[in-house]
Motif scaffolding. Structure first.
Motif, PDB file in Angstrom:
ATOM      1  N   LEU A  39       0.752  -1.308   0.074  1.00  0.00           N
ATOM      2  CA  LEU A  39      -0.059   0.124  -0.049  1.00  0.00           C
ATOM      3  C   LEU A  39       1.020   1.159  -0.045  1.00  0.00           C
ATOM      4  O   LEU A  39       1.996   1.245   0.524  1.00  0.00           O
ATOM      5  N   ASP A  40       0.525   2.352  -0.569  1.00  0.00           N
ATOM      6  CA  ASP A  40       1.045   3.455  -0.671  1.00  0.00           C
ATOM      7  C   ASP A  40       1.018   4.185   0.571  1.00  0.00           C
ATOM      8  O   ASP A  40      -0.149   3.743   1.500  1.00  0.00           O
ATOM      9  N   ASP A  41       1.713   5.068   1.086  1.00  0.00           N
ATOM     10  CA  ASP A  41       1.597   5.767   2.250  1.00  0.00           C
ATOM     11  C   ASP A  41       0.136   6.460   2.442  1.00  0.00           C
ATOM     12  O   ASP A  41      -0.150   6.448   3.734  1.00  0.00           O
ATOM     13  N   ASP A  42      -0.410   7.084   1.479  1.00  0.00           N
ATOM     14  CA  ASP A  42      -1.452   7.710   1.678  1.00  0.00           C
ATOM     15  C   ASP A  42      -2.934   6.785   1.656  1.00  0.00           C
ATOM     16  O   ASP A  42      -4.076   7.035   1.988  1.00  0.00           O
ATOM     17  N   GLU A  43      -2.682   5.394   1.814  1.00  0.00           N
ATOM     18  CA  GLU A  43      -3.579   4.471   1.770  1.00  0.00           C
ATOM     19  C   GLU A  43      -3.408   3.703   3.398  1.00  0.00           C
ATOM     20  O   GLU A  43      -4.077   2.741   3.519  1.00  0.00           O
ATOM     21  N   VAL A  44      -2.613   4.188   4.123  1.00  0.00           N
ATOM     22  CA  VAL A  44      -2.315   3.880   5.390  1.00  0.00           C
ATOM     23  C   VAL A  44      -2.500   4.861   6.473  1.00  0.00           C
ATOM     24  O   VAL A  44      -2.144   5.684   6.413  1.00  0.00           O
TER      25      VAL A  44
ATOM     26  N   GLU B 292      -0.060  -0.161  12.190  1.00  0.00           N
ATOM     27  CA  GLU B 292      -0.391   0.488  10.787  1.00  0.00           C
ATOM     28  C   GLU B 292      -1.621  -0.429  10.255  1.00  0.00           C
ATOM     29  O   GLU B 292      -1.534  -1.640   9.955  1.00  0.00           O
TER      30      GLU B 292
ATOM     31  N   PRO C 153      -4.789  -0.170   6.792  1.00  0.00           N
ATOM     32  CA  PRO C 153      -5.331   0.192   5.707  1.00  0.00           C
ATOM     33  C   PRO C 153      -6.396   1.257   6.071  1.00  0.00           C
ATOM     34  O   PRO C 153      -7.031   1.173   6.813  1.00  0.00           O
ATOM     35  N   ILE C 154      -6.427   2.458   5.322  1.00  0.00           N
ATOM     36  CA  ILE C 154      -7.159   3.664   5.686  1.00  0.00           C
ATOM     37  C   ILE C 154      -8.628   3.271   5.504  1.00  0.00           C
ATOM     38  O   ILE C 154      -9.165   3.868   6.208  1.00  0.00           O
ATOM     39  N   PHE C 155      -8.977   2.221   4.670  1.00  0.00           N
ATOM     40  CA  PHE C 155     -10.344   2.035   4.646  1.00  0.00           C
ATOM     41  C   PHE C 155     -10.739   1.351   5.736  1.00  0.00           C
ATOM     42  O   PHE C 155     -12.071   1.235   5.855  1.00  0.00           O
TER      43      PHE C 155
ATOM     44  N   LYS D 121     -10.252   2.752   8.823  1.00  0.00           N
ATOM     45  CA  LYS D 121     -10.187   4.048   9.941  1.00  0.00           C
ATOM     46  C   LYS D 121     -11.496   3.848  10.663  1.00  0.00           C
ATOM     47  O   LYS D 121     -11.322   4.204  12.023  1.00  0.00           O
TER      48      LYS D 121
END
Length: 68
Positions: free
Chosen positions: A4-9, A17, A19-21, A23
């Motif tokens: 995952l990219d930094d903006d997806e974590v 850490e 995944p952003i989904f 949160k």
């Protein structure tokens, strides 16, 4: 996680850490894999079975130490 990219974590309150989904799901770390591995390896599955596994997991969750 590594893919995952930094903006997806994001980092949760415990420093884990995720995944952003996830949160808005208010997830918490349950158990580390090495804790479960220790419990699994401490059980005589032919004698104790799944009930002992569940008892040991619950014991660890309550007392933050191993039953055996």
């Amino acid at each position: 996680m590594q893919s995952l990219d930094d903006d997806e974590v994001f980092e949760d309150d415990g420093g884990l850490e995720l995944p952003i989904f996830l949160k808005d799901k208010n997830l918490m770390e349950w158990m580390l894999v090495n804790v479960l591995t220790h419990i699994v390896n401490s059980i005589n599955w032919k004698v104790d079975g799944v009930k002992e596994f569940i008892d040991q997991v619950n014991y660890y969750r309550e007392f933050d130490t191993f039953k055996r």
